[in-house]
Design a protein around this motif. Structure first.
Motif, PDB file in Angstrom:
ATOM      1  N   PHE A  52       0.822  -1.207   0.000  1.00 26.32           N
ATOM      2  CA  PHE A  52       0.000   0.000   0.000  1.00 26.32           C
ATOM      3  C   PHE A  52       0.860   1.264   0.000  1.00 26.32           C
ATOM      4  N   TYR A  53       1.875   1.306   0.857  1.00 29.51           N
ATOM      5  CA  TYR A  53       2.645   2.542   0.993  1.00 29.51           C
ATOM      6  C   TYR A  53       3.699   2.717  -0.096  1.00 29.51           C
ATOM      7  N   VAL A  54       4.255   1.612  -0.609  1.00 24.68           N
ATOM      8  CA  VAL A  54       5.204   1.737  -1.706  1.00 24.68           C
ATOM      9  C   VAL A  54       4.493   2.242  -2.959  1.00 24.68           C
ATOM     10  N   ALA A  55       3.185   1.996  -3.057  1.00 24.42           N
ATOM     11  CA  ALA A  55       2.417   2.498  -4.193  1.00 24.42           C
ATOM     12  C   ALA A  55       2.499   4.023  -4.278  1.00 24.42           C
ATOM     13  N   TYR A  56       2.598   4.689  -3.143  1.00 22.70           N
ATOM     14  CA  TYR A  56       2.730   6.150  -3.145  1.00 22.70           C
ATOM     15  C   TYR A  56       4.002   6.572  -3.885  1.00 22.70           C
ATOM     16  N   THR A  57       5.094   5.852  -3.617  1.00 19.62           N
ATOM     17  CA  THR A  57       6.362   6.194  -4.261  1.00 19.62           C
ATOM     18  C   THR A  57       6.325   5.870  -5.746  1.00 19.62           C
ATOM     19  N   ILE A  58       5.809   4.690  -6.097  1.00 27.37           N
ATOM     20  CA  ILE A  58       5.712   4.330  -7.511  1.00 27.37           C
ATOM     21  C   ILE A  58       4.826   5.335  -8.238  1.00 27.37           C
ATOM     22  N   GLY A  59       3.710   5.713  -7.596  1.00 25.58           N
ATOM     23  CA  GLY A  59       2.821   6.696  -8.193  1.00 25.58           C
ATOM     24  C   GLY A  59       3.503   8.034  -8.404  1.00 25.58           C
ATOM     25  N   SER A  60       4.291   8.467  -7.414  1.00 21.74           N
ATOM     26  CA  SER A  60       5.017   9.734  -7.533  1.00 21.74           C
ATOM     27  C   SER A  60       6.063   9.671  -8.635  1.00 21.74           C
ATOM     28  N   ILE A  62       5.933   7.714 -11.328  1.00 20.14           N
ATOM     29  CA  ILE A  62       5.191   7.742 -12.591  1.00 20.14           C
ATOM     30  C   ILE A  62       4.791   9.179 -12.934  1.00 20.14           C
ATOM     31  N   TYR A  63       4.299   9.886 -11.917  1.00 14.00           N
ATOM     32  CA  TYR A  63       3.902  11.288 -12.096  1.00 14.00           C
ATOM     33  C   TYR A  63       5.089  12.117 -12.585  1.00 14.00           C
ATOM     34  N   PHE A  64       6.250  11.934 -11.947  1.00  9.52           N
ATOM     35  CA  PHE A  64       7.454  12.691 -12.294  1.00  9.52           C
ATOM     36  C   PHE A  64       7.900  12.380 -13.719  1.00  9.52           C
ATOM     37  N   LEU A  65       7.919  11.094 -14.069  1.00  8.32           N
ATOM     38  CA  LEU A  65       8.401  10.691 -15.394  1.00  8.32           C
ATOM     39  C   LEU A  65       7.472  11.174 -16.501  1.00  8.32           C
ATOM     40  N   ILE A  66       6.153  11.073 -16.275  1.00  8.18           N
ATOM     41  CA  ILE A  66       5.200  11.550 -17.284  1.00  8.18           C
ATOM     42  C   ILE A  66       5.311  13.061 -17.448  1.00  8.18           C
ATOM     43  N   GLY A  71       6.852  17.440 -20.866  1.00  5.64           N
ATOM     44  CA  GLY A  71       7.359  18.800 -20.805  1.00  5.64           C
ATOM     45  C   GLY A  71       6.586  19.737 -19.894  1.00  5.64           C
ATOM     46  N   GLY A  72       5.897  19.197 -18.920  1.00  4.91           N
ATOM     47  CA  GLY A  72       5.182  20.057 -17.975  1.00  4.91           C
ATOM     48  C   GLY A  72       4.510  19.252 -16.882  1.00  4.91           C
ATOM     49  N   ASP A  73       4.223  19.924 -15.775  1.00 11.86           N
ATOM     50  CA  ASP A  73       3.584  19.282 -14.631  1.00 11.86           C
ATOM     51  C   ASP A  73       2.193  18.766 -15.014  1.00 11.86           C
ATOM     52  N   ILE A  74       1.899  17.511 -14.651  1.00  6.47           N
ATOM     53  CA  ILE A  74       0.623  16.887 -15.041  1.00  6.47           C
ATOM     54  C   ILE A  74      -0.567  17.678 -14.519  1.00  6.47           C
ATOM     55  N   LEU A  75      -0.518  18.057 -13.233  1.00  4.16           N
ATOM     56  CA  LEU A  75      -1.672  18.734 -12.648  1.00  4.16           C
ATOM     57  C   LEU A  75      -1.892  20.119 -13.249  1.00  4.16           C
ATOM     58  N   ASN A  76      -0.812  20.779 -13.669  1.00  6.66           N
ATOM     59  CA  ASN A  76      -0.976  22.078 -14.320  1.00  6.66           C
ATOM     60  C   ASN A  76      -1.692  21.939 -15.653  1.00  6.66           C
ATOM     61  N   LEU A 123      -1.852  10.164  -6.489  1.00  9.47           N
ATOM     62  CA  LEU A 123      -2.253  11.307  -7.322  1.00  9.47           C
ATOM     63  C   LEU A 123      -3.184  12.230  -6.546  1.00  9.47           C
ATOM     64  N   GLN A 124      -4.103  11.653  -5.771  1.00 12.98           N
ATOM     65  CA  GLN A 124      -5.013  12.468  -4.965  1.00 12.98           C
ATOM     66  C   GLN A 124      -4.246  13.322  -3.956  1.00 12.98           C
TER      67      GLN A 124
END
Length: 497
Positions: A52-60, A62-66, A71-76, A123-124
């Motif tokens: 459960f908790y390692v998923a946070y790191t993998i998710g982060s 993935i977010y960073f790599l995407i 070429g820009g922050d996903i949430l922006n 992501l949330q």
């Protein structure tokens, strides 16, 4: 953003904080049940927390790599509320795996489902934490984050009780045989709730964009304001990691989440090994849920207390509420467990232990470095007492750790991003990535808790060492920030508290 807190929007936002807590604390009930039914080793049971908790790191990651690839922050690009809605949809997909996991009693499928739920939560979290801070006056941002944390811990208080009822049967008080197959029901309902809230988010007036200033006014818990120097000498490089308060704080978040999760997830094993029921048998697994609930409710007590500053009320009323709020949260815990037909008389003595939380809060005077130092010391004391004593004294001592973990997240977060200026978002994403500590440290303690290693009681030395680092970080971060022109002691003496 308006200087007035947008409470209607905030009420929608904090619903996801509730979900995070519900799932995280429910894991502590799944661990002993799956260990007992599937004959798992202690460290294997801790794979529930690990996944459960390692998923946070993998998710982060993935977010960073995407973000880098596009070429820009996903949430922006996607938008903050849209990002939360997407995260809820991902988590809902994970809950669907609980059906085949429960039907086949498959440990692998279950932890895979939890991993996917955690990916969505990652992501949330990335979107919701900064939203909570900007939804109103920036001076009360951390208090709003503490209030959101208090709602999170309402979920952690309810989660173990509801999941335990699903596994062990009705509230009649009759001892039930654990039914792993029944675990699918609450998680499928939770998945449906994720989808409903995702739709609500999509059409809500919650901001989709956040404007960031070059120079950040740091919001301290229960304080006024500190203008941070936008670019201290350490920060002239290209990365937020050039700031020592950040990378030391990343270790701090890893350690903090680790000790918080490991203490809770190893408490059931301690109780089954060191306590006896009225017939002299090992303490029954089905009776552990209220104690796990109390541990997480202890975090709610501290966070409700520290959130008082988020409301526009007089200083005198705030002072009174600092004494009332922890007992109000304690009352919520008692009510929930009374409704679940649990015997709540053993918990009355805990009202005296809560006094330690109030004392620590008063001594800290709103200074995050001092609060981190004081509460880390209290946390060490609780664990050491639990290791040296035994039986119910140890249970109360280990449970009290929840009180002293309660406000450490905003303390570490505040110190770690202080003075980062435009690199604050980057720094915050690095901090969220370190939530994986909840998986690694609970797994480490689970291994040490084995009968051929340290044993369950001595394994809590892991938490003592974690708190020792947090005390070190409190002292070190204060010194680092002073060199960058950020002095919390001067803030306090000028009337910030």
């Amino acid at each position: 953003m308006s200087q007035q807190t947008k409470w209607s929007q905030f009420a929608v936002l904090i619903s996801v904080f509730f979900f995070w807590g519900f799932v995280a604390a429910s894991n502590d009930i799944l661990i002993p049940v799956f260990r007992e039914k599937l004959h798992l080793e202690a460290w294997q049971g801790q794979m529930i927390s690990f996944a459960f908790y390692v998923a946070y790191t993998i998710g982060s990651l993935i977010y960073f790599l995407i973000s880098k690839a596009t070429g820009g922050d996903i949430l922006n690009k996607l938008g903050y509320k849209n990002g939360i809605a997407l995260g809820l949809f991902i988590s809902a997909l994970g809950t669907l795996l609980f059906y085949p996991a429960a039907e086949s009693q498959s440990f692998l499928i279950m932890i895979t489902g939890l991993f996917i739920v955690g990916l969505g939560f990652s992501l949330q979290q990335t979107a919701a934490n900064p939203l909570a801070i900007v939804m109103g006056d920036p001076k009360t941002g951390s208090q709003r984050l503490s209030l959101a944390g208090g709602i999170n811990n309402l979920g952690t208080t309810l989660g173990p009780v509801i999941v335990s009822l699903a596994i062990f049967g009705s509230v009649t008080g009759v001892k039930q045989v654990a039914d792993i197959g029944a675990v699918k029901t609450p998680y499928l309902i939770l998945g449906a709730a994720f989808l409903v809230v995702a739709v609500i988010f999509k059409f809500s007036p919650i901001p989709n964009k956040i404007e960031h200033n070059e120079e950040i006014e740091l919001d301290l818990d229960k304080s006024s304001e500190v203008a941070a120097k936008p670019m201290p000498p350490h920060g002239n490089g290209k990365s937020a990691l050039k700031y020592p308060q950040l990378w030391l704080g990343m270790i701090g978040i890893f350690i903090y989440v680790g000790v918080e999760v490991a203490t809770a997830s190893n408490l059931p094993q301690f109780m089954t090994e060191h306590l006896k029921d009225e017939n002299g048998h090992a303490f029954p697994t089905e009776s552990i849920a209220p104690w796990v609930s109390l541990y997480w409710a202890s975090l709610m007590m501290g966070r409700w207390t520290s959130s008082v500053g988020a409301f526009g009320i007089s200083a005198g009323v705030k002072s009174v509420l600092r004494f009332i709020m922890p007992y109000l949260a304690f009352g919520v815990f008692l009510l929930i467990n009374k409704i679940a037909n649990h015997d709540i008389t053993p918990f009355y003595i805990y009202a005296g232990i809560i006094v330690a939380l109030i004392i620590g809060d008063l001594l800290s005077k709103g200074n995050p470095a001092r609060q981190l130092l004081i509460f880390s010391g209290f946390g060490m004391a609780g664990l050491i007492i639990g290791m040296l004593a035994d039986g119910w004294v140890s249970v109360y001592a280990f449970t009290s750790v929840g009180l002293f973990c309660s406000t450490l997240w905003p303390c570490i977060f505040t110190l770690a991003i202080a003075g980062l200026g435009q690199r604050t978002n980057e720094g915050a994403s690095f901090l969220i990535m370190m939530i994986m500590g909840g998986g690694f440290i609970s797994l480490l303690q689970g291994w040490l808790a084995g009968p051929n290693v340290l044993g369950i009681q001595a394994s809590f030395i892991v938490g003592v060492l974690c708190f020792a680092y947090l005390a070190f970080y409190a002292i070190r971060a204060k010194a680092i920030l002073k060199t960058q022109g950020i002095d919390y002691d001067k803030l306090e003496s000028s009337g910030g508290h």
